[in-house]
Design a protein around this motif. Structure first.
Motif, mmCIF file in Angstrom:
data_model
loop_
_atom_site.group_PDB
_atom_site.id
_atom_site.type_symbol
_atom_site.label_atom_id
_atom_site.label_comp_id
_atom_site.label_asym_id
_atom_site.label_seq_id
_atom_site.Cartn_x
_atom_site.Cartn_y
_atom_site.Cartn_z
ATOM 1 N N TYR A 38 0.981 -1.226 -0.038
ATOM 2 C CA TYR A 38 0.043 0.021 0.177
ATOM 3 C C TYR A 38 0.868 1.143 0.088
ATOM 4 C CZ TYR A 38 -3.935 -3.168 1.634
ATOM 5 O OH TYR A 38 -4.805 -3.990 1.849
ATOM 6 N N ALA A 39 0.377 2.285 -0.706
ATOM 7 C CA ALA A 39 1.229 3.521 -0.862
ATOM 8 C C ALA A 39 0.348 4.723 -0.023
ATOM 9 C CB ALA A 39 1.562 3.890 -2.288
ATOM 10 N N TYR A 40 0.897 5.413 0.584
ATOM 11 C CA TYR A 40 0.086 6.747 1.188
ATOM 12 C C TYR A 40 0.805 7.990 0.559
ATOM 13 C CZ TYR A 40 -1.459 3.013 3.959
ATOM 14 O OH TYR A 40 -1.792 1.894 4.587
ATOM 15 N N GLY A 41 0.252 8.943 0.205
ATOM 16 C CA GLY A 41 0.828 10.211 -0.592
ATOM 17 C C GLY A 41 0.029 11.161 0.019
ATOM 18 N N THR A 42 0.879 12.400 0.101
ATOM 19 C CA THR A 42 0.207 13.739 0.217
ATOM 20 C C THR A 42 0.433 14.635 -0.705
ATOM 21 O OG1 THR A 42 2.415 14.474 1.180
ATOM 22 C CG2 THR A 42 0.604 13.130 2.820
ATOM 23 N N MET A 43 -0.006 15.852 -0.765
ATOM 24 C CA MET A 43 0.072 16.740 -1.899
ATOM 25 C C MET A 43 0.849 18.058 -1.800
ATOM 26 S SD MET A 43 -3.957 17.131 -2.902
ATOM 27 C CE MET A 43 -3.813 17.703 -4.506
ATOM 28 N N ILE A 50 -4.934 13.486 1.653
ATOM 29 C CA ILE A 50 -4.035 12.124 1.888
ATOM 30 C C ILE A 50 -4.651 11.148 1.077
ATOM 31 C CG2 ILE A 50 -3.290 10.853 3.606
ATOM 32 C CD1 ILE A 50 -3.773 13.001 5.797
ATOM 33 N N TYR A 51 -3.897 10.274 0.315
ATOM 34 C CA TYR A 51 -4.345 9.156 -0.485
ATOM 35 C C TYR A 51 -3.601 8.026 -0.086
ATOM 36 C CZ TYR A 51 -5.839 12.997 -3.536
ATOM 37 O OH TYR A 51 -6.415 14.126 -4.195
ATOM 38 N N SER A 52 -4.606 6.861 -0.251
ATOM 39 C CA SER A 52 -4.156 5.366 -0.108
ATOM 40 C C SER A 52 -4.237 4.595 -1.268
ATOM 41 C CB SER A 52 -4.687 4.781 1.408
ATOM 42 O OG SER A 52 -4.370 3.368 1.208
ATOM 43 N N LEU A 53 -3.181 4.135 -1.727
ATOM 44 C CA LEU A 53 -3.391 3.219 -3.019
ATOM 45 C C LEU A 53 -2.771 2.030 -2.697
ATOM 46 C CD1 LEU A 53 -1.696 5.714 -5.358
ATOM 47 C CD2 LEU A 53 -4.124 5.381 -5.245
ATOM 48 N N ARG A 64 -7.663 2.974 -2.445
ATOM 49 C CA ARG A 64 -8.092 2.367 -1.251
ATOM 50 C C ARG A 64 -8.970 3.238 -0.573
ATOM 51 N NH1 ARG A 64 -4.578 0.825 2.346
ATOM 52 N NH2 ARG A 64 -5.940 -0.410 3.332
ATOM 53 N N TRP A 65 -8.583 4.486 -0.298
ATOM 54 C CA TRP A 65 -9.321 5.815 0.437
ATOM 55 C C TRP A 65 -8.426 6.889 0.174
ATOM 56 C CZ3 TRP A 65 -6.021 7.896 3.901
ATOM 57 C CH2 TRP A 65 -5.201 6.839 4.622
ATOM 58 N N PHE A 66 -9.406 8.170 0.475
ATOM 59 C CA PHE A 66 -8.601 9.399 0.491
ATOM 60 C C PHE A 66 -9.301 10.134 1.468
ATOM 61 C CE2 PHE A 66 -11.885 10.159 -2.663
ATOM 62 C CZ PHE A 66 -12.129 11.484 -2.504
ATOM 63 N N ARG A 77 -9.281 20.788 10.294
ATOM 64 C CA ARG A 77 -8.132 21.488 10.139
ATOM 65 C C ARG A 77 -7.113 20.945 9.379
ATOM 66 N NH1 ARG A 77 -7.900 26.382 13.897
ATOM 67 N NH2 ARG A 77 -10.075 26.252 14.581
ATOM 68 N N LEU A 78 -7.112 19.962 8.614
ATOM 69 C CA LEU A 78 -6.058 19.610 8.115
ATOM 70 C C LEU A 78 -5.852 20.513 6.879
ATOM 71 C CD1 LEU A 78 -4.286 17.176 7.386
ATOM 72 C CD2 LEU A 78 -5.811 16.212 5.511
ATOM 73 N N GLY A 79 -4.234 20.991 7.002
ATOM 74 C CA GLY A 79 -3.796 22.270 5.950
ATOM 75 C C GLY A 79 -3.173 21.406 4.748
ATOM 76 N N GLN A 80 -2.401 22.064 3.978
ATOM 77 C CA GLN A 80 -1.660 21.656 2.794
ATOM 78 C C GLN A 80 -0.743 20.600 3.534
ATOM 79 O OE1 GLN A 80 0.725 24.955 1.262
ATOM 80 N NE2 GLN A 80 -1.218 25.818 0.360
ATOM 81 N N THR A 81 -0.697 19.312 2.830
ATOM 82 C CA THR A 81 -0.272 18.203 3.490
ATOM 83 C C THR A 81 1.313 18.116 3.038
ATOM 84 O OG1 THR A 81 -1.159 16.995 1.616
ATOM 85 C CG2 THR A 81 -2.262 16.860 3.781
ATOM 86 N N TRP A 82 2.190 18.815 3.724
ATOM 87 C CA TRP A 82 3.645 18.858 3.089
ATOM 88 C C TRP A 82 4.416 17.561 3.659
ATOM 89 C CZ3 TRP A 82 6.307 24.151 4.082
ATOM 90 C CH2 TRP A 82 5.472 25.168 2.947
ATOM 91 N N SER A 83 4.235 17.132 4.678
ATOM 92 C CA SER A 83 4.888 16.098 5.191
ATOM 93 C C SER A 83 4.087 14.949 4.754
ATOM 94 C CB SER A 83 5.424 16.098 6.667
ATOM 95 O OG SER A 83 4.014 16.118 7.502
ATOM 96 N N ALA A 84 5.147 13.648 4.848
ATOM 97 C CA ALA A 84 4.852 12.414 4.676
ATOM 98 C C ALA A 84 4.147 11.872 5.925
ATOM 99 C CB ALA A 84 5.799 11.459 3.958
#
Length: 195
Positions: A38-43, A50-53, A64-66, A77-84
């Motif tokens: 599974y991979a988890y990515g941010t933008m 936040i994405y899960s593939l 899978r989900w986002f 409160r989730l802002g720009q998702t900089w960190s992994a």
């Protein structure tokens, strides 16, 4: 991008290979039972998601989900998702659970400020079930979070650092810094309910 490679038989591959380090029996080239990637990515600057593939089959990845920051329940409160996100294991109510620890992200209002300024997003921390994408626990200065911390006023674009003090394979503490210059430390009460 963060990867969760579930290599149950510990043979180093998820397709075929030997059945284990001890047993030298070769498997067929098919996917080994119960194994996945599974991979988890941010933008980053590109957004608040936040994405899960499921990338087990490289030529056929599946969503899978986002989580959509500001929209998905619990993630206002989730802002720009900089960190992994950080993939780790904790014990939730007696069950070992793979989780993602995620800083609240960046508030673009910080781009032009010249002194410490409170933020309207990003000033949160999230613990997410890595399998389902469900929110397990969160902290922020805003109401509606599991833990309300009045001084968590500044966005948190930095990565979380997780520590397993007793080396039992489960996270015990985590640290993170915010845009206000504060460093936060949290203790994880393994075995307790998420609340």
């Amino acid at each position: 991008v963060v990867l969760w490679t579930n290599d149950l038989n510990e043979n180093g591959v998820i397709y075929g290979g030997r059945t284990s380090r001890i047993d030298k029996t070769n498997l067929q080239g098919a996917l080994n039972p119960g194994e996945f990637v599974y991979a988890y990515g941010t933008m980053g600057r590109g957004g608040r998601n936040i994405y899960s593939l499921d990338v087990t089959e490289v030529s056929n990845p599946k969503m899978r989900w986002f989580i959509k920051g500001g929209v998905t329940n619990g993630f206002t409160r989730l802002g720009q998702t900089w960190s992994a996100p950080v993939l780790t294991t904790i014990n939730v109510g007696g069950t070992e659970t793979k989780v993602l620890l995620m800083a609240g992200g960046y508030d673009a209002n910080q781009d032009e400020v010249k002194r410490r300024t409170a933020d309207s997003m990003g000033n949160a921390i999230y613990m997410i079930n890595a399998e389902t994408g469900t929110l397990i626990w969160s902290a922020s200065s805003a109401s509606g979070h599991t833990l309300q911390l009045n001084k968590m006023l500044y966005s948190i674009p930095s990565s979380i650092r997780v520590i397993d003090i007793d080396r039992d394979g489960k996270a015990d503490q985590f640290f993170v810094g915010d845009m206000g210059g504060q460093v936060w430390r949290f203790f994880i009460n393994n075995g307790n309910a998420a609340s």
